[in-house]
Design an enzyme around this catalytic site. Structure first.
Site, PDB file in Angstrom:
ATOM      1  N   TYR A  71       2.920 -30.032   9.521  1.00 42.20           N
ATOM      2  CA  TYR A  71       3.023 -28.843  10.358  1.00 42.20           C
ATOM      3  C   TYR A  71       1.742 -28.020  10.218  1.00 42.20           C
ATOM      4  O   TYR A  71       1.457 -27.460   9.159  1.00 42.20           O
ATOM      5  CB  TYR A  71       4.208 -27.975   9.952  1.00 42.20           C
ATOM      6  CG  TYR A  71       5.579 -28.540  10.273  1.00 42.20           C
ATOM      7  CD1 TYR A  71       5.739 -29.638  11.111  1.00 42.20           C
ATOM      8  CD2 TYR A  71       6.724 -27.958   9.740  1.00 42.20           C
ATOM      9  CE1 TYR A  71       6.988 -30.139  11.401  1.00 42.20           C
ATOM     10  CE2 TYR A  71       7.985 -28.458  10.035  1.00 42.20           C
ATOM     11  CZ  TYR A  71       8.110 -29.539  10.857  1.00 42.20           C
ATOM     12  OH  TYR A  71       9.362 -30.035  11.147  1.00 42.20           O
ATOM     13  N   PHE A 226      15.880 -29.362  17.464  1.00 42.74           N
ATOM     14  CA  PHE A 226      16.022 -29.037  18.878  1.00 42.74           C
ATOM     15  C   PHE A 226      17.476 -28.659  19.187  1.00 42.74           C
ATOM     16  O   PHE A 226      18.109 -29.252  20.073  1.00 42.74           O
ATOM     17  CB  PHE A 226      15.562 -30.200  19.774  1.00 42.74           C
ATOM     18  CG  PHE A 226      14.124 -30.583  19.588  1.00 42.74           C
ATOM     19  CD1 PHE A 226      13.139 -29.603  19.509  1.00 42.74           C
ATOM     20  CD2 PHE A 226      13.743 -31.911  19.485  1.00 42.74           C
ATOM     21  CE1 PHE A 226      11.796 -29.963  19.351  1.00 42.74           C
ATOM     22  CE2 PHE A 226      12.411 -32.275  19.322  1.00 42.74           C
ATOM     23  CZ  PHE A 226      11.442 -31.289  19.255  1.00 42.74           C
ATOM     24  N   PRO A 227      18.026 -27.692  18.458  1.00 46.06           N
ATOM     25  CA  PRO A 227      19.451 -27.357  18.615  1.00 46.06           C
ATOM     26  C   PRO A 227      19.791 -26.707  19.944  1.00 46.06           C
ATOM     27  O   PRO A 227      20.972 -26.562  20.263  1.00 46.06           O
ATOM     28  CB  PRO A 227      19.700 -26.379  17.455  1.00 46.06           C
ATOM     29  CG  PRO A 227      18.372 -25.720  17.244  1.00 46.06           C
ATOM     30  CD  PRO A 227      17.369 -26.826  17.464  1.00 46.06           C
ATOM     31  N   LEU A 228      18.763 -26.331  20.718  1.00 47.77           N
ATOM     32  CA  LEU A 228      19.009 -25.747  22.033  1.00 47.77           C
ATOM     33  C   LEU A 228      18.487 -26.644  23.153  1.00 47.77           C
ATOM     34  O   LEU A 228      18.371 -26.219  24.299  1.00 47.77           O
ATOM     35  CB  LEU A 228      18.363 -24.356  22.128  1.00 47.77           C
ATOM     36  CG  LEU A 228      18.932 -23.321  21.148  1.00 47.77           C
ATOM     37  CD1 LEU A 228      18.167 -22.016  21.246  1.00 47.77           C
ATOM     38  CD2 LEU A 228      20.421 -23.098  21.391  1.00 47.77           C
ATOM     39  N   GLY A 229      18.192 -27.917  22.821  1.00 53.08           N
ATOM     40  CA  GLY A 229      17.740 -28.858  23.828  1.00 53.08           C
ATOM     41  C   GLY A 229      16.344 -28.541  24.321  1.00 53.08           C
ATOM     42  O   GLY A 229      15.574 -27.817  23.688  1.00 53.08           O
ATOM     43  N   GLY A 230      15.997 -29.111  25.478  1.00 49.67           N
ATOM     44  CA  GLY A 230      14.700 -28.831  26.086  1.00 49.67           C
ATOM     45  C   GLY A 230      13.521 -29.313  25.288  1.00 49.67           C
ATOM     46  O   GLY A 230      12.434 -28.733  25.360  1.00 49.67           O
ATOM     47  N   PRO A 233       9.670 -32.231  28.533  1.00 46.62           N
ATOM     48  CA  PRO A 233       9.782 -31.817  29.936  1.00 46.62           C
ATOM     49  C   PRO A 233      10.900 -32.557  30.653  1.00 46.62           C
ATOM     50  O   PRO A 233      11.037 -33.770  30.555  1.00 46.62           O
ATOM     51  CB  PRO A 233       8.408 -32.163  30.511  1.00 46.62           C
ATOM     52  CG  PRO A 233       7.485 -32.122  29.334  1.00 46.62           C
ATOM     53  CD  PRO A 233       8.292 -32.633  28.171  1.00 46.62           C
TER      54      PRO A 233
END
Length: 316
Positions: A71, A226-230, A233
């Protein structure tokens, strides 16, 4: 968690209620909402703000932080060492399986071979100023993604687990976790002792429901990224879904908070590590742990569903 003698002392994690309550992780009891530190790399030009954000998370009760040496090419680990140094009550979870690749088209490159895994552990120890890494996740590259294992980077899981258990026996690693794994890989790894699994998962991406259930049965923490998706693209975002937005409006909350709250309600072994570089978003993420979703709201949220596009499918 023991730091070397050069570490500075940071503020202790908050003594009040833990965000989202508490759950088990690698033999420790931690807040169910932790902090994913990857976004700290966005503050590379403002170290003071990055340190303040970390310390604010601790003040609000966060007591586990997710990081990796790749990171920000080591920057995030440096910030964690400076911001949280000397604390015995903060569990640092890191991952290996990739190395920084700052000059490449993607900021990381595969580092799957056993000798590379050992070198990555040493890099994390040095950067974080620790004598032992409390939890180390092995990031596998089994799944089709933007980062693939090819050539000598295609390594058998047993060979990787062998070096990780050896480092655990040596005291360099406290506990072993897995990331981006298949159900078959998890079954093979369970006998060595697995503390947690980090896979992509959200209300709109529940393809790994069988892995979540397996983890629940085995007492393994499930930590979705990515717990909220997206994530790429064209993939659906939880915050854009009409059912989520309607539920958020009825609760006077944000769609992101409802998406995080659903994960906490969905399974008792779920721990969250939402990341942000913004103090107000940090507080909103942690406040999601106070949301109560009643039966009617959960039923309404169940109407949410992903709507993949051709762009999204290209990344599968």
């Amino acid at each position: 968690m023991t730091h070397d003698s050069t570490s500075a002392t940071g503020p202790a994690a908050g003594e009040g209620p833990k965000p989202g309550g508490t759950g088990p992780l690698a033999g420790h009891t931690v807040s169910r909402i932790g902090y994913g530190a990857m976004q700290l790399r966005r503050l590379h030009d403002d170290r003071k703000a990055a340190i303040a954000l970390l310390r604010r998370a601790m003040e609000l009760g966060v007591d586990h932080v997710d990081t990796a040496q790749f990171y920000g090419d080591g920057l995030v680990n440096e910030l964690i060492r400076e911001g949280l140094g000397g604390q015995e009550d903060v569990l640092v979870v890191t991952k290996i399986g990739c190395d920084p690749n700052p000059e490449g088209p993607f900021p990381m490159r595969p580092a799957q071979r056993p000798e590379q895994l050992r070198a990555s552990v040493e890099d994390n120890l040095r950067a974080l100023g620790l004598e032992q890494l409390p939890v180390v996740n092995l990031r596998r590259l089994d799944r089709t993604s933007r980062l693939r294992a090819e050539g000598d980077q295609v390594v058998d899981l047993d060979d990787q687990l062998a070096v990780m258990t050896a480092m655990r026996d040596e005291g360099k690693i406290g506990a072993i976790g897995l990331s981006s794994v298949t159900s078959d890989a998890l079954r093979r790894a369970i006998p060595v002792g697995i503390a947690c699994v980090q896979n992509e998962y959200s209300l709109l991406n529940r393809e790994d429901e069988d892995l979540l259930d397996m983890c629940a049965d085995e007492g393994i923490a499930w930590i979705p990224f990515f717990p909220l998706g997206g994530a790429v693209p064209g993939t659906s975002k939880v915050t854009d879904d009409p059912a989520i937005r309607a539920a958020a409006k009825s609760l006077n909350r944000t769609p992101a908070q409802v998406g995080l709250a659903w994960l906490l309600h969905h399974a008792a072994n779920v721990l969250l590590i939402p990341g942000t570089a913004d103090p107000s978003h940090l507080e909103a993420n942690l406040d999601a742990g106070t949301i109560i979703l009643d039966t009617a709201t959960l039923a309404a949220i169940a109407e949410a569903h992903p709507r993949p596009t051709e762009t999204a499918l290209a990344f599968r």
